[in-house]
Design an enzyme around this catalytic site. Sequence first.
Site, PDB file in Angstrom:
ATOM      1  N   CYS A   1     -29.480 -26.085  -0.135  1.00 55.83           N
ATOM      2  CA  CYS A   1     -28.307 -25.201  -0.032  1.00 55.83           C
ATOM      3  C   CYS A   1     -27.713 -25.246   1.378  1.00 55.83           C
ATOM      4  O   CYS A   1     -28.438 -25.149   2.365  1.00 55.83           O
ATOM      5  CB  CYS A   1     -28.734 -23.777  -0.390  1.00 55.83           C
ATOM      6  SG  CYS A   1     -27.516 -22.535   0.028  1.00 55.83           S
TER       7      CYS A   1
ATOM      8  N   CYS B   1     -28.364 -21.525   3.215  1.00 55.38           N
ATOM      9  CA  CYS B   1     -29.661 -20.904   3.512  1.00 55.38           C
ATOM     10  C   CYS B   1     -29.979 -21.033   5.016  1.00 55.38           C
ATOM     11  O   CYS B   1     -29.555 -21.978   5.675  1.00 55.38           O
ATOM     12  CB  CYS B   1     -30.774 -21.582   2.699  1.00 55.38           C
ATOM     13  SG  CYS B   1     -30.929 -20.910   1.024  1.00 55.38           S
TER      14      CYS B   1
ATOM     15  N   HIS C   1     -31.493 -16.733  -1.007  1.00 55.45           N
ATOM     16  CA  HIS C   1     -30.641 -17.536  -1.879  1.00 55.45           C
ATOM     17  C   HIS C   1     -30.444 -16.908  -3.269  1.00 55.45           C
ATOM     18  O   HIS C   1     -29.410 -17.106  -3.915  1.00 55.45           O
ATOM     19  CB  HIS C   1     -31.291 -18.924  -2.012  1.00 55.45           C
ATOM     20  CG  HIS C   1     -30.456 -19.926  -2.738  1.00 55.45           C
ATOM     21  ND1 HIS C   1     -29.362 -20.542  -2.166  1.00 55.45           N
ATOM     22  CD2 HIS C   1     -30.543 -20.424  -4.010  1.00 55.45           C
ATOM     23  CE1 HIS C   1     -28.811 -21.389  -3.037  1.00 55.45           C
ATOM     24  NE2 HIS C   1     -29.518 -21.333  -4.165  1.00 55.45           N
TER      25      HIS C   1
ATOM     26  N   ASN D   1     -15.827 -14.749  -4.301  1.00 54.45           N
ATOM     27  CA  ASN D   1     -15.843 -15.365  -5.632  1.00 54.45           C
ATOM     28  C   ASN D   1     -17.289 -15.437  -6.049  1.00 54.45           C
ATOM     29  O   ASN D   1     -18.096 -16.072  -5.381  1.00 54.45           O
ATOM     30  CB  ASN D   1     -15.266 -16.783  -5.599  1.00 54.45           C
ATOM     31  CG  ASN D   1     -13.774 -16.790  -5.319  1.00 54.45           C
ATOM     32  OD1 ASN D   1     -13.039 -15.938  -5.806  1.00 54.45           O
ATOM     33  ND2 ASN D   1     -13.320 -17.756  -4.544  1.00 54.45           N
TER      34      ASN D   1
ATOM     35  N   SER E   1     -18.285 -22.143  -5.065  1.00 52.92           N
ATOM     36  CA  SER E   1     -18.809 -23.496  -4.909  1.00 52.92           C
ATOM     37  C   SER E   1     -20.270 -23.523  -4.467  1.00 52.92           C
ATOM     38  O   SER E   1     -20.828 -24.582  -4.257  1.00 52.92           O
ATOM     39  CB  SER E   1     -17.931 -24.289  -3.943  1.00 52.92           C
ATOM     40  OG  SER E   1     -17.727 -23.566  -2.755  1.00 52.92           O
TER      41      SER E   1
ATOM     42  N   HIS F   1     -25.406 -19.298  -3.298  1.00 55.46           N
ATOM     43  CA  HIS F   1     -25.940 -18.432  -2.238  1.00 55.46           C
ATOM     44  C   HIS F   1     -24.986 -17.250  -2.044  1.00 55.46           C
ATOM     45  O   HIS F   1     -23.781 -17.449  -1.973  1.00 55.46           O
ATOM     46  CB  HIS F   1     -26.076 -19.225  -0.930  1.00 55.46           C
ATOM     47  CG  HIS F   1     -26.897 -18.511   0.097  1.00 55.46           C
ATOM     48  ND1 HIS F   1     -28.190 -18.883   0.415  1.00 55.46           N
ATOM     49  CD2 HIS F   1     -26.619 -17.431   0.862  1.00 55.46           C
ATOM     50  CE1 HIS F   1     -28.660 -18.063   1.336  1.00 55.46           C
ATOM     51  NE2 HIS F   1     -27.725 -17.177   1.625  1.00 55.46           N
TER      52      HIS F   1
ATOM     53  N   HIS G   1     -22.451 -15.053  -0.858  1.00 56.82           N
ATOM     54  CA  HIS G   1     -21.536 -15.139   0.287  1.00 56.82           C
ATOM     55  C   HIS G   1     -20.125 -14.749  -0.128  1.00 56.82           C
ATOM     56  O   HIS G   1     -19.776 -14.754  -1.308  1.00 56.82           O
ATOM     57  CB  HIS G   1     -21.521 -16.560   0.863  1.00 56.82           C
ATOM     58  CG  HIS G   1     -20.767 -17.555   0.030  1.00 56.82           C
ATOM     59  ND1 HIS G   1     -21.258 -18.059  -1.158  1.00 56.82           N
ATOM     60  CD2 HIS G   1     -19.546 -18.136   0.199  1.00 56.82           C
ATOM     61  CE1 HIS G   1     -20.391 -18.915  -1.679  1.00 56.82           C
ATOM     62  NE2 HIS G   1     -19.330 -18.971  -0.886  1.00 56.82           N
TER      63      HIS G   1
ATOM     64  N   GLN H   1     -15.848 -14.673   1.639  1.00 57.07           N
ATOM     65  CA  GLN H   1     -14.974 -15.377   2.568  1.00 57.07           C
ATOM     66  C   GLN H   1     -13.988 -14.406   3.206  1.00 57.07           C
ATOM     67  O   GLN H   1     -13.743 -13.316   2.692  1.00 57.07           O
ATOM     68  CB  GLN H   1     -14.185 -16.463   1.840  1.00 57.07           C
ATOM     69  CG  GLN H   1     -15.044 -17.521   1.169  1.00 57.07           C
ATOM     70  CD  GLN H   1     -14.216 -18.708   0.705  1.00 57.07           C
ATOM     71  OE1 GLN H   1     -13.408 -19.237   1.460  1.00 57.07           O
ATOM     72  NE2 GLN H   1     -14.411 -19.111  -0.536  1.00 57.07           N
TER      73      GLN H   1
HETATM   74  O1  LIG Z   1     -13.605 -21.967  -0.707  1.00 56.73           O
HETATM   75  P1  LIG Z   1     -14.384 -22.346  -1.911  1.00 56.73           P
HETATM   76  O2  LIG Z   1     -15.472 -21.382  -2.297  1.00 56.73           O
HETATM   77  O3  LIG Z   1     -14.907 -23.766  -1.822  1.00 56.73           O
HETATM   78  O4  LIG Z   1     -13.332 -22.362  -3.095  1.00 56.73           O
HETATM   79  C1  LIG Z   1     -13.083 -21.330  -4.001  1.00 56.73           C
HETATM   80  O5  LIG Z   1     -12.364 -20.249  -3.432  1.00 56.73           O
HETATM   81  C2  LIG Z   1     -11.036 -20.523  -2.966  1.00 56.73           C
HETATM   82  C3  LIG Z   1     -10.385 -19.237  -2.531  1.00 56.73           C
HETATM   83  O6  LIG Z   1     -10.215 -18.323  -3.579  1.00 56.73           O
HETATM   84  C4  LIG Z   1     -10.198 -21.226  -4.041  1.00 56.73           C
HETATM   85  O7  LIG Z   1      -8.990 -21.697  -3.468  1.00 56.73           O
HETATM   86  C5  LIG Z   1     -10.933 -22.422  -4.662  1.00 56.73           C
HETATM   87  O8  LIG Z   1     -10.164 -22.942  -5.754  1.00 56.73           O
HETATM   88  C6  LIG Z   1     -12.301 -21.950  -5.155  1.00 56.73           C
HETATM   89  O9  LIG Z   1     -13.022 -23.030  -5.718  1.00 56.73           O
END
Ligand SMILES: O=P(O)(O)O[C@H]1O[C@H](CO)[C@@H](O)[C@H](O)[C@H]1O
Lengths: 413, 413
Positions: free
Chosen positions: B47, B50, B117, B157, B165, B168, B170, B172
Amino acid sequence: PQSFDFNHHSHRRFNPLTHSWVLCSPHRTQRPWQGNLTKRPSYDPDCYLCPTNTRANGAHLQNPDYNHTFVFENDFPAVQQNQPVLVLAGDSQDTNPLLQVESVRGQCHVICFSPQHDKTLADMTESEIVPVIDAWISTYKAMEKQDHINHVQIFENKGAIMGCSNPHPHGQVWSTEDIPQETAVELENMAKYRQRYKRCMLCDYVKTETDADRKAKADGSALLSSMENGVNKACSSSLHSVPLAGSDPTPPTTPTSNTFPSTAMKSRVTPDGSRIVCENASFICLVPFWATWPFETMVLSRAHLARLSDMTEFQKQDLANILRRITCRYDNLFRCSFPYSMGVHQSPTNENASHQELSHLHLHFYPPLLRSATVKKFLVGFELLGQSQRDLTPEQAAKRLTDCSEIHYKSGV
Amino acid sequence: PQSFDFNHHSHRRFNPLTHSWVLCSPHRTQRPWQGNLTKRPSYDPDCYLCPTNTRANGAHLQNPDYNHTFVFENDFPAVQQNQPVLVLAGDSQDTNPLLQVESVRGQCHVICFSPQHDKTLADMTESEIVPVIDAWISTYKAMEKQDHINHVQIFENKGAIMGCSNPHPHGQVWSTEDIPQETAVELENMAKYRQRYKRCMLCDYVKTETDADRKAKADGSALLSSMENGVNKACSSSLHSVPLAGSDPTPPTTPTSNTFPSTAMKSRVTPDGSRIVCENASFICLVPFWATWPFETMVLSRAHLARLSDMTEFQKQDLANILRRITCRYDNLFRCSFPYSMGVHQSPTNENASHQELSHLHLHFYPPLLRSATVKKFLVGFELLGQSQRDLTPEQAAKRLTDCSEIHYKSGV
Ligand SMILES: O=P(O)(O)O[C@H]1O[C@H](CO)[C@@H](O)[C@H](O)[C@H]1O
Ligand SMILES: O=P(O)(O)O[C@H]1O[C@H](CO)[C@@H](O)[C@H](O)[C@H]1O
């Protein structure tokens, strides 16, 4: 008489934070899901939509042995014709502006595009697509006559990834009492544009894109001939930095009011390159300057037509032509049956003269794939909470689609 | 100096049909995808997130051996700090209103919620969630100091189905020069509401929902006691047809202008039942009256706070409490790690005093699941082209969530 029941009758609710509506269809019971039928024989005895088969609604309805298209009322409609009237407040004094709700009556139709279970628009011939357009037109016209219908939304969900519940080639038509959010917003913005510039926004947009395309082609051949003449790369690439719309704009007439939204920070330079994917005498298909989905396209009528039923026979053939060509290019892009949601925006069926005048026939294709047959773009986190986001530019996407063949990869030619 | 290049630099483009912006990040190269890591050990040597592991950017950066949270700049940012300035037109005379574009500088951060994780907010304790809120606050404050940043979007997300993606735990933070579309629209509508009613829309909404909840509980206990008294079903059910907001509204003060959007057809009756899922002294969590996603919720601060950093220690504990309780209910609903996109709406970091005044701290949860751990709601065809659509009512969704336990199904209690 039966009274309105929020647990059973279709209504829409207003989101005051985003100023938009959401349709609520609580009666919509468990719809069957056949999206994962993966075998694609030309006739599937288990499919609810194939000719002569029995449908999914439990009423033992049997499909006719149809030859081209077949239209029927959705067995699991999101809106219904017969529901009680919602009692409305006579004054606004005792209503809460945060709890706005409206009743929505309507009708839902399904249109099978072909009797053949294994076809899609992408591998149908133009003469097989014409009956689909005819079915769209006749359904619109039938709904136009209904008093409680003010808008007809024609659309297709293609592919299980786009929520399509059955792979048999088909689309839907949802006809409603209300003018749905997206159409209402488009009409509002087109009205503001017309008020300010005295022209149709989409007529201007067709001109903007054909001008940009001409410019890109001229730059391209200038580049080509300068390379043929041995002019070096550094020099030719400076050709590309000539601002496009800046130097060759569609000059807006002097603003007469500031009702059309514009920002303080407009760019003099715009991206190089054409956004047009394919075109014919009546329609152009392009990746809009503002596309959200990676390979989103828009099909625009060159003429200012309000609705599909205003097309001449010639224009109808041309629409079939464009639909075949763009869906074929889509399939060829990643060599797969390319998923998308697609739909027609045209005049509402209500009697609002300004709606008729404002509307400019166009179709939107919203395809989710980004990098391959399996890697899609997620419109999630930032996109839902902040702003739509894309990676490749619309010009790059247009270039990819322009490079695709209009002969289907499966046709064996 | 390097000049602005649309093929490499972040910008946003204006959609004149929908009056909205889309962010374009053409430089965003192939991000790695670890969304399908399905094993969930507490430490995964493969990962990128981690503790002590090497990250994904090829620069051989190593994560520290962190104990609670870990914040770093996104290795594949959608917006960047250092990009050339986009030359803007001084006059609007030679620009095309259909080709509007703005440069967008910014910064992207990733926040690991836990070194473990296999954790998610749903199975973290409240004292483990507090450091996550602290990381949100410190990132916001750091970005607030940057001149080129005007807005900070915090989001998570969760789940591969929501484009996450890496499993783990997290979230943003995307900090941008522009105020993103959704926040801009919310602020605009809140401003119109305030102008018309002289109050904050979300303060009013908290009152509306707590009133409706009180009414629903009173009806419920009236129903219960009438049943205990042997009153028959027909009689008691008429209790439920008493209009809620009609009889006990938050009366809007006399309209002073008609700038706040309202429709001609407002309903005197509104659906029965509470929409509140859980609450504490500082926050309420509810399914909004206008929810789009099946089990969408909103967490609202009871007090009119502009931003997370305005919270007292007590309120911060209460936010951790609400976050644990709603995410736990979500997991229990279909007994799975419940996917969603979630994010914070708070005051922009720009110096616009009216933005500070208007903002009312709230969080949105947008979860896609509809019927089970695998059956999701598709917002496709009609939703994209016409209007958002839902099946179960927000009141039914709230009831389902209210019936869930706040003890995690996996906790073995
Ligand atoms: O940044 P990550 O986790 O790779 O990507 C994810 O979140 C982003 C923000 O919502 C999106 O634009 C991507 O399509 C999604 O896969
Ligand atoms: O009507 P269908 O094909 O069963 O359902 C599909 O299209 C509808 C209209 O876009 C959506 O509401 C559904 O979520 C989707 O699964």
